[in-house]
Structure formats: structure tokens, C-alpha cells
Motif scaffolding. Structure first.
Motif, short mmCIF file in Angstrom:
data_model
loop_
_atom_site.label_atom_id
_atom_site.label_comp_id
_atom_site.label_asym_id
_atom_site.label_seq_id
_atom_site.Cartn_x
_atom_site.Cartn_y
_atom_site.Cartn_z
N TYR A 258 0.57 -1.21 -0.23
CA TYR A 258 -0.04 -0.18 0.03
C TYR A 258 0.86 1.23 0.21
CZ TYR A 258 1.20 1.02 4.80
OH TYR A 258 1.81 1.26 5.90
N ALA B 21 -6.62 -1.68 -0.31
CA ALA B 21 -7.90 -1.35 -0.97
C ALA B 21 -7.94 0.22 -1.15
CB ALA B 21 -8.91 -2.39 -0.30
N TRP B 22 -7.96 0.54 0.16
CA TRP B 22 -7.62 2.15 0.14
C TRP B 22 -7.07 2.80 -0.81
CZ3 TRP B 22 -10.82 5.50 3.60
CH2 TRP B 22 -10.22 6.65 3.40
N ALA C 147 -7.80 2.11 -4.51
CA ALA C 147 -9.10 3.00 -5.00
C ALA C 147 -8.54 4.61 -5.39
CB ALA C 147 -10.12 3.06 -3.93
N GLY D 24 -6.97 -4.61 -4.38
CA GLY D 24 -6.30 -4.14 -3.20
C GLY D 24 -6.93 -4.71 -1.83
N HIS D 25 -6.04 -5.08 -0.65
CA HIS D 25 -6.56 -5.74 0.30
C HIS D 25 -6.36 -4.62 1.71
CE1 HIS D 25 -5.92 -8.79 3.77
NE2 HIS D 25 -7.38 -8.59 3.59
N PRO E 19 -11.88 -3.40 2.40
CA PRO E 19 -11.01 -2.03 2.71
C PRO E 19 -11.06 -1.43 4.11
CG PRO E 19 -13.19 -1.63 1.62
CD PRO E 19 -13.05 -2.88 1.36
N ASN F 29 -16.70 -5.06 -4.52
CA ASN F 29 -16.13 -4.93 -3.26
C ASN F 29 -16.32 -6.08 -2.36
OD1 ASN F 29 -15.01 -3.16 -0.83
ND2 ASN F 29 -17.24 -3.45 -0.20
N THR G 109 -11.92 -4.35 -4.39
CA THR G 109 -11.34 -3.90 -3.07
C THR G 109 -11.72 -4.81 -2.48
OG1 THR G 109 -13.38 -2.64 -2.97
CG2 THR G 109 -11.33 -1.37 -3.44
N TRP H 186 -16.55 -2.23 -10.52
CA TRP H 186 -16.10 -2.22 -9.25
C TRP H 186 -16.51 -3.54 -8.37
CZ3 TRP H 186 -16.73 2.29 -5.27
CH2 TRP H 186 -15.99 2.17 -4.12
#
Length: 242
Positions: free
Chosen positions: A89, A122-123, A126, A117-118, A147, A174, A144, A172
Motif C-alpha cells: 500500500y 484497497a484504500w 481505490a 487491493g486488500h 477495505p 467490493n 477492493t 468495481w
């Protein structure tokens, strides 16, 4: 905050070589461009994933999610056309890092980019989707996985953007971790404050999976019988075989 925990064999067989290839020194070398690449998949781990976080890790939970996906790409005969990259990240924060680690591996602005992203990844992923789209690149899909990043303490202690992400991608997905039995990773994720995105993603579903298990969040089936990994693979294969 957002620290991951090591996982056991439920992730499936992942070779030592695959994990070694996913690790990197503190100052990773600039990736070499690959002009034969026609799709790019970016796997972005959370806190304690690719480097230690408050003395915990690295656990490389995102590498366990990447490895079976890469094998699937190879088995489909698409290895030469789809490249994947494992990042932390902290490696996608700021224009300088993106310019050094990501832009060199994108052949051109028509190349479809897939971001997985994990947790804190994930944040950050995004945010990355928004920035790449602003720069004229094609973000085909954002995934994501549970997140995290909206808590003040985690923002102050981590290299992530403070503002709430405004994702930009063609599709997207999630996936939320809502386990029947919580473990330490779920507690830490709650302390870091999960990012609630209800009503925004094209697919937004919960699985009975613990927060740290990035592999299961990515690879376990959703309500339509397909996992986030299935959706992503089908999109890549469809584009490359068109």
C-alpha cells in the motif's frame, strides 16, 4: 492498524519460489517495460503484508491471492499478454512512486489495468484508480477486499491519502469480510475503521471470511457462483482473446 496475520494451508498450494519472487527490498528496483503486455494486474497488499507494520509481518497475504491467479493466466496461455505486479500500500502513495513503479510497466494508455487491493491496499488502490484515470489510463476493474483506512490513527501512522477515495474504473467489485467467528485480524481492521462503500460498487457482497484472508476474499464464490478472481479473469481473457 490494519495489520494482517499469517494464514495457513486453506489458501491452497503456493510455491516458495512464487512467494520469493513477490518479496522485494526496501527500495525496489524500477520495473522493466514489457511491450508484449496487453493487460496489467496490480495486487496491492495492506499493512504488514509486504513490509513490517509496527514490528508485525511481513505476511504476504496478498501474494497468496496473486499466485493462483497468475497460475490460471499461465494455464490459459495468456502469460505473455498479461503481467501482474505485487505492491505494498505504501508503494502506490504519491505521484513519484506511481511514476517509478507503475507507469513504466504500462505499454500505453489503452492497456486495461486491473487493481486488486486488500485492507489498506484497497484504500490506496481505490485512490490509484482515480489518479490513473485522471491521467488518461484505462482502469478496467477495481477489486477492493475488505477495505480499511478511514480511521484517523491509521491515516496518521501509514503512508496513505487522508481523504476518502473516489474510485474510477469501468467495473468495481467490493468484498467484505463478515466472519461468523472473528480473529485478531478482524479486531485490528475494526480499530483501523473499515471503509463502508454501500451503494457504490457494481458488486458489493460479504463473505464469512476473516479480514486477513485475502486469498479467500478474492477466490471464494460470491452469490452468482463466481468469485472476484473469476470476474477479473473472465474480463482479462475476453479482452485479450477478442
Amino acid at each position: 492498524m490494519g495489520i494482517e496475520i499469517p494464514l495457513s494451508g486453506e489458501m491452497g498450494a503456493v510455491s516458495t519460489a512464487a512467494l520469493q519472487s513477490s518479496s522485494s527490498p526496501s527500495q525496489p528496483p524500477e520495473p522493466a517495460p514489457d511491450r508484449n503486455c496487453h493487460a496489467l494486474a496490480l495486487f496491492i497488499g495492506g499493512a504488514g503484508d509486504k513490509k513490517p507494520y509496527y514490528l508485525a509481518g511481513p505476511y504476504r497475504n496478498m501474494a497468496y491471492a496473486q499466485a493462483p491467479f497468475d497460475r490460471r493466466i499461465v494455464q490459459a496461455g495468456l502469460a505473455g499478454a498479461c503481467r501482474s505486479l505485487y505492491l505494498g500500500y505504501h508503494e502506490v502513495h504519491g505521484a513519484a512512486a506511481i511514476d517509478r513503479l507503475i507507469l513504466p510497466v504500462i505499454p500505453d494508455k489503452t492497456t486495461p489495468i486491473y487493481i486488486v487491493g486488500h485492507s489498506l491496499g484497497a484504500w490506496s488502490g481505490a485512490h490509484l484508480s482515480h489518479r490513473l484515470s485522471e491521467w488518461g489510463y484505462s482502469v478496467a476493474m477495481l477489486v477492493t477486499l475488505d477495505p480499511v483506512g478511514s480511521g484517523l490513527l491509521v491515516r496518521l501512522g501509514s503512508r496513505i491519502p487522508y481523504r476518502r477515495p473516489a474510485p474510477r474504473s469501468h467495473f468495481w467489485i467490493n468484498v467484505r469480510a463478515e466472519p461468523g467467528r472473528s480473529n485478531a485480524s478482524d479486531l485490528v481492521a475494526r480499530l483501523g475503521r473499515k471503509w463502508h462503500v454501500a451503494g457504490e460498487p457494481d458488486i458489493d457482497e460479504a463473505l464469512d471470511i476473516n479480514h486477513a484472508n485475502a486469498w479467500a476474499l478474492f477466490c471464494k464464490p460470491l452469490h452468482d457462483g463466481r468469485s472476484a478472481a473469476d470476474h477479473m479473469f473472465e474480463s482479462i481473457a475476453g479482452r485479450l482473446r477478442a
